[in-house]
Design a protein around this motif. Structure first.
Motif, PDB file in Angstrom:
ATOM      1  N   ILE A   1       0.810  -1.223   0.000  1.00 35.41           N
ATOM      2  CA  ILE A   1       0.000   0.000   0.000  1.00 35.41           C
ATOM      3  C   ILE A   1       0.842   1.271   0.000  1.00 35.41           C
ATOM      4  CG2 ILE A   1      -1.962  -1.131   1.113  1.00 35.41           C
ATOM      5  CD1 ILE A   1      -1.076   0.156   3.764  1.00 35.41           C
ATOM      6  N   ALA A   2       2.169   1.141  -0.052  1.00 38.27           N
ATOM      7  CA  ALA A   2       3.038   2.322  -0.033  1.00 38.27           C
ATOM      8  C   ALA A   2       2.832   3.157  -1.291  1.00 38.27           C
ATOM      9  CB  ALA A   2       4.493   1.890   0.072  1.00 38.27           C
ATOM     10  N   ASN A   3       2.967   4.459  -1.139  1.00 39.31           N
ATOM     11  CA  ASN A   3       2.880   5.374  -2.275  1.00 39.31           C
ATOM     12  C   ASN A   3       4.188   5.276  -3.071  1.00 39.31           C
ATOM     13  OD1 ASN A   3       2.682   7.520  -4.062  1.00 39.31           O
ATOM     14  ND2 ASN A   3       1.879   8.954  -2.553  1.00 39.31           N
ATOM     15  N   PRO A   4       4.125   4.876  -4.356  1.00 38.04           N
ATOM     16  CA  PRO A   4       5.356   4.738  -5.134  1.00 38.04           C
ATOM     17  C   PRO A   4       5.785   6.015  -5.852  1.00 38.04           C
ATOM     18  CG  PRO A   4       3.526   3.979  -6.452  1.00 38.04           C
ATOM     19  CD  PRO A   4       2.931   4.416  -5.119  1.00 38.04           C
ATOM     20  N   LEU A   5       4.998   7.099  -5.725  1.00 36.25           N
ATOM     21  CA  LEU A   5       5.244   8.263  -6.579  1.00 36.25           C
ATOM     22  C   LEU A   5       6.561   8.970  -6.263  1.00 36.25           C
ATOM     23  CD1 LEU A   5       1.673   9.808  -6.983  1.00 36.25           C
ATOM     24  CD2 LEU A   5       2.906   8.211  -8.467  1.00 36.25           C
ATOM     25  N   GLY A   6       6.971   9.007  -4.996  1.00 41.62           N
ATOM     26  CA  GLY A   6       8.262   9.610  -4.683  1.00 41.62           C
ATOM     27  C   GLY A   6       9.399   8.877  -5.362  1.00 41.62           C
ATOM     28  N   ALA A   7       9.328   7.545  -5.378  1.00 38.49           N
ATOM     29  CA  ALA A   7      10.359   6.750  -6.046  1.00 38.49           C
ATOM     30  C   ALA A   7      10.269   6.889  -7.559  1.00 38.49           C
ATOM     31  CB  ALA A   7      10.233   5.285  -5.641  1.00 38.49           C
ATOM     32  N   ILE A   8       9.040   6.930  -8.097  1.00 40.52           N
ATOM     33  CA  ILE A   8       8.871   7.089  -9.547  1.00 40.52           C
ATOM     34  C   ILE A   8       9.386   8.446 -10.002  1.00 40.52           C
ATOM     35  CG2 ILE A   8       7.108   7.382 -11.330  1.00 40.52           C
ATOM     36  CD1 ILE A   8       5.531   5.123  -9.913  1.00 40.52           C
ATOM     37  N   LEU A   9       9.100   9.478  -9.227  1.00 41.18           N
ATOM     38  CA  LEU A   9       9.612  10.811  -9.583  1.00 41.18           C
ATOM     39  C   LEU A   9      11.124  10.893  -9.384  1.00 41.18           C
ATOM     40  CD1 LEU A   9       6.694  12.948  -8.126  1.00 41.18           C
ATOM     41  CD2 LEU A   9       7.303  12.725 -10.551  1.00 41.18           C
ATOM     42  N   SER A  10      11.664  10.108  -8.456  1.00 44.08           N
ATOM     43  CA  SER A  10      13.126  10.014  -8.326  1.00 44.08           C
ATOM     44  C   SER A  10      13.718   9.351  -9.566  1.00 44.08           C
ATOM     45  CB  SER A  10      13.510   9.231  -7.070  1.00 44.08           C
ATOM     46  OG  SER A  10      13.095   9.904  -5.900  1.00 44.08           O
ATOM     47  N   ALA A  11      12.992   8.379 -10.122  1.00 43.08           N
ATOM     48  CA  ALA A  11      13.433   7.766 -11.376  1.00 43.08           C
ATOM     49  C   ALA A  11      13.441   8.784 -12.506  1.00 43.08           C
ATOM     50  CB  ALA A  11      12.530   6.587 -11.730  1.00 43.08           C
ATOM     51  N   ALA A  12      12.487   9.709 -12.482  1.00 46.95           N
ATOM     52  CA  ALA A  12      12.489  10.783 -13.488  1.00 46.95           C
ATOM     53  C   ALA A  12      13.734  11.648 -13.346  1.00 46.95           C
ATOM     54  CB  ALA A  12      11.224  11.636 -13.347  1.00 46.95           C
ATOM     55  N   LEU A  13      14.113  11.950 -12.102  1.00 46.89           N
ATOM     56  CA  LEU A  13      15.341  12.723 -11.890  1.00 46.89           C
ATOM     57  C   LEU A  13      16.566  11.932 -12.326  1.00 46.89           C
ATOM     58  CD1 LEU A  13      14.609  14.335  -8.386  1.00 46.89           C
ATOM     59  CD2 LEU A  13      14.255  15.333 -10.657  1.00 46.89           C
ATOM     60  N   LEU A  14      16.537  10.625 -12.130  1.00 44.11           N
ATOM     61  CA  LEU A  14      17.625   9.757 -12.597  1.00 44.11           C
ATOM     62  C   LEU A  14      17.752   9.850 -14.117  1.00 44.11           C
ATOM     63  CD1 LEU A  14      18.286   6.123 -11.383  1.00 44.11           C
ATOM     64  CD2 LEU A  14      18.388   6.683 -13.795  1.00 44.11           C
TER      65      LEU A  14
ATOM     66  N   ALA B   1      12.330  12.023 -18.834  1.00 43.83           N
ATOM     67  CA  ALA B   1      12.060  12.542 -17.494  1.00 43.83           C
ATOM     68  C   ALA B   1      10.768  13.353 -17.473  1.00 43.83           C
ATOM     69  CB  ALA B   1      13.232  13.395 -17.018  1.00 43.83           C
ATOM     70  N   ARG B   2      10.605  14.228 -18.451  1.00 45.62           N
ATOM     71  CA  ARG B   2       9.384  15.040 -18.515  1.00 45.62           C
ATOM     72  C   ARG B   2       8.159  14.159 -18.688  1.00 45.62           C
ATOM     73  NH1 ARG B   2      12.219  18.539 -22.007  1.00 45.62           N
ATOM     74  NH2 ARG B   2      11.044  17.694 -23.763  1.00 45.62           N
ATOM     75  N   ALA B   3       8.266  13.123 -19.504  1.00 44.99           N
ATOM     76  CA  ALA B   3       7.126  12.235 -19.735  1.00 44.99           C
ATOM     77  C   ALA B   3       6.686  11.553 -18.451  1.00 44.99           C
ATOM     78  CB  ALA B   3       7.484  11.200 -20.795  1.00 44.99           C
ATOM     79  N   VAL B   4       7.638  11.105 -17.649  1.00 52.53           N
ATOM     80  CA  VAL B   4       7.302  10.465 -16.377  1.00 52.53           C
ATOM     81  C   VAL B   4       6.607  11.463 -15.450  1.00 52.53           C
ATOM     82  CG1 VAL B   4       8.245   9.378 -14.301  1.00 52.53           C
ATOM     83  CG2 VAL B   4       9.129   8.738 -16.570  1.00 52.53           C
TER      84      VAL B   4
ATOM     85  N   ALA C   1      -1.085  -0.846  -8.293  1.00 53.57           N
ATOM     86  CA  ALA C   1      -2.146  -0.197  -9.064  1.00 53.57           C
ATOM     87  C   ALA C   1      -1.782   1.256  -9.372  1.00 53.57           C
ATOM     88  CB  ALA C   1      -3.467  -0.268  -8.310  1.00 53.57           C
ATOM     89  N   MET C   2      -1.152   1.947  -8.425  1.00 52.25           N
ATOM     90  CA  MET C   2      -0.736   3.328  -8.666  1.00 52.25           C
ATOM     91  C   MET C   2       0.371   3.364  -9.711  1.00 52.25           C
ATOM     92  SD  MET C   2      -1.591   6.380  -7.586  1.00 52.25           S
ATOM     93  CE  MET C   2      -1.055   7.919  -8.320  1.00 52.25           C
ATOM     94  N   THR C   3       1.267   2.397  -9.640  1.00 52.24           N
ATOM     95  CA  THR C   3       2.338   2.322 -10.640  1.00 52.24           C
ATOM     96  C   THR C   3       1.752   2.104 -12.027  1.00 52.24           C
ATOM     97  OG1 THR C   3       3.807   1.391  -8.960  1.00 52.24           O
ATOM     98  CG2 THR C   3       4.475   1.129 -11.260  1.00 52.24           C
ATOM     99  N   GLU C   4       0.790   1.206 -12.117  1.00 53.64           N
ATOM    100  CA  GLU C   4       0.151   0.936 -13.409  1.00 53.64           C
ATOM    101  C   GLU C   4      -0.613   2.151 -13.921  1.00 53.64           C
ATOM    102  OE1 GLU C   4      -2.127  -2.564 -12.634  1.00 53.64           O
ATOM    103  OE2 GLU C   4      -0.342  -3.867 -12.558  1.00 53.64           O
ATOM    104  N   ALA C   5      -1.189   2.937 -13.015  1.00 51.38           N
ATOM    105  CA  ALA C   5      -1.883   4.158 -13.426  1.00 51.38           C
ATOM    106  C   ALA C   5      -0.913   5.130 -14.098  1.00 51.38           C
ATOM    107  CB  ALA C   5      -2.552   4.811 -12.221  1.00 51.38           C
ATOM    108  N   VAL C   6       0.300   5.213 -13.558  1.00 47.67           N
ATOM    109  CA  VAL C   6       1.322   6.077 -14.173  1.00 47.67           C
ATOM    110  C   VAL C   6       1.754   5.505 -15.517  1.00 47.67           C
ATOM    111  CG1 VAL C   6       3.656   7.006 -13.915  1.00 47.67           C
ATOM    112  CG2 VAL C   6       2.101   6.965 -11.938  1.00 47.67           C
ATOM    113  N   LEU C   7       2.013   4.200 -15.560  1.00 45.04           N
ATOM    114  CA  LEU C   7       2.457   3.563 -16.809  1.00 45.04           C
ATOM    115  C   LEU C   7       1.419   3.746 -17.918  1.00 45.04           C
ATOM    116  CD1 LEU C   7       3.902   0.266 -15.316  1.00 45.04           C
ATOM    117  CD2 LEU C   7       5.230   2.080 -16.412  1.00 45.04           C
TER     118      LEU C   7
END
Length: 358
Positions: free
Chosen positions: A291-304, A315-318, A343-349
């Motif tokens: 149930i953890a929010n993955p958005l901080g990690a996903i946005l960190s991947a954008a910075l990566l 990065a902008r697309a993410v 499910a949140m990850t899939e919503a972003v994908l």
């Protein structure tokens, strides 16, 4: 050319959110025909349990050779004894020092769709889009001497706050560059009315400012900065400050966004690559529940993608996909919703819309 990414999932929810970030990185790689080679290693409490140290030499050596390092989180109640000789956070500090990453970038943006998630009134939050640049390898956390004292039955302790001029200049220089590329405003936060290190900090900021006449600079005492982050956060563009002040102020700024689970970070040095991690902790109370929010990690991947791999379009697309997901009502529990981590990850994908590869 293949890119080598070291993944350090760490403790608690770290493995769950780094897995989410990898899914997004793989989607970007597939579209832009990038080859990403991952290796995974231990850090933090799990490393103490298996290796006896929070970060072993072999892992650090591989991180130093990688194109980027993706980190989850470290720590938890199991290793929470502050008197223990080996602690999870020692691995994080050693990693930052070993990589030579001297600047921690923490963007804080209030998404319009989440303006009611913050405890602040909505009118205070409109237009908040700031970037905190925190010095990462000096100050109280690294200053020597550090020692415990016992004298005449009394106990004491010493920590040293120390900075060299070059340590200040390099992070301030980066902050000016970032401010020049944004809205041209830089707030330098110090405690120059009390601390000698802050007086040196302020002098160097004034020197570097001469090279950036297009950037408007103000000097703000840290207590005033803490107050203004709550009273008028939209007035800030780029904030630059020393290690401990930055640690505290960025956690305060996380409240503006509505959840610490939303905020990413990038730690950069002179030698490219960098370290990318969400700013939240290991959240052991929800670890393993999905149930953890993955958005901080996903946005960190954008910075990566942006800073580590120089893939600005990806990065902008993410980042845009995350905003679309939030705008369309996708929420994890910390944001008042019910979506699982996956499910949140899939919503972003599902909302990724990449530009055509150049």
């Amino acid at each position: 050319m293949p890119f080598h990414i070291v993944v350090l999932p760490g403790d608690g929810i770290g493995p769950e959110v780094t897995q989410a970030a990898r899914q997004v990185l793989d989607a970007a790689a597939a579209h832009y025909k990038l080859t990403l080679n991952y290796t995974e290693h231990l850090i933090g409490g799990c490393a103490i349990d298996q290796l006896g140290t929070a970060l072993d030499d072999a892992t650090l050596a591989e991180c130093q050779q990688a194109d980027a390092v993706l980190l989850g989180a470290v720590g938890g109640p199991k290793w929470d004894d502050p008197t223990a000789p080996v602690r999870p956070e020692q691995g994080l500090l050693a990693l930052r020092k070993g990589l030579g990453v001297f600047a921690n970038l923490r963007p804080v943006r209030v998404y319009p769709a989440l303006i009611d998630a913050s405890p602040l009134r909505p009118e205070k939050l409109r237009g908040v889009d700031l970037l905190v640049v925190r010095e990462l390898t000096g100050g109280l956390y690294f200053g020597q001497p550090k020692r415990r004292l016992e004298e005449n039955g009394r106990r004491g302790a010493v920590d040293s706050l120390f900075y060299w001029d070059y340590e200040i200049e390099r992070v301030v220089e980066l902050a000016f560059q970032l401010a020049a590329a944004r809205r041209g405003r830089l707030a330098s936060v110090d405690k120059a009315n009390v601390l000698e290190t802050s007086r040196l900090w302020r002098q160097i900021v004034q020197q570097v400012a001469q090279r950036y006449p297009q950037v408007q600079v103000e000097h703000v005492l840290v207590d005033t900065a803490a107050m203004r982050l709550v009273a008028s956060p939209a007035a800030f563009d780029v904030i630059v400050t020393e290690n401990m002040f930055g640690d505290i102020l960025t956690d305060e700024a996380a409240v503006l966004a509505g959840s610490m689970g939303l905020l990413p970070s990038a730690s950069l040095g002179a030698a490219g690559g960098g370290l990318y991690e969400p700013i939240h902790g290991s959240a052991p109370d929800i670890a393993g529940q999905g149930i953890a929010n993955p958005l901080g990690a996903i946005l960190s991947a954008a910075l990566l993608l942006r800073y580590g791999l120089k893939q600005e379009s990806a990065a902008r697309a993410v980042e845009q996909a995350v905003e679309r997901a939030l705008q369309e009502g996708c929420r994890t529990r910390d944001l008042g919703g019910s979506l699982s981590t996956q499910a949140m990850t899939e919503a972003v994908l599902e909302r990724l819309s990449f530009e055509h590869p150049s």
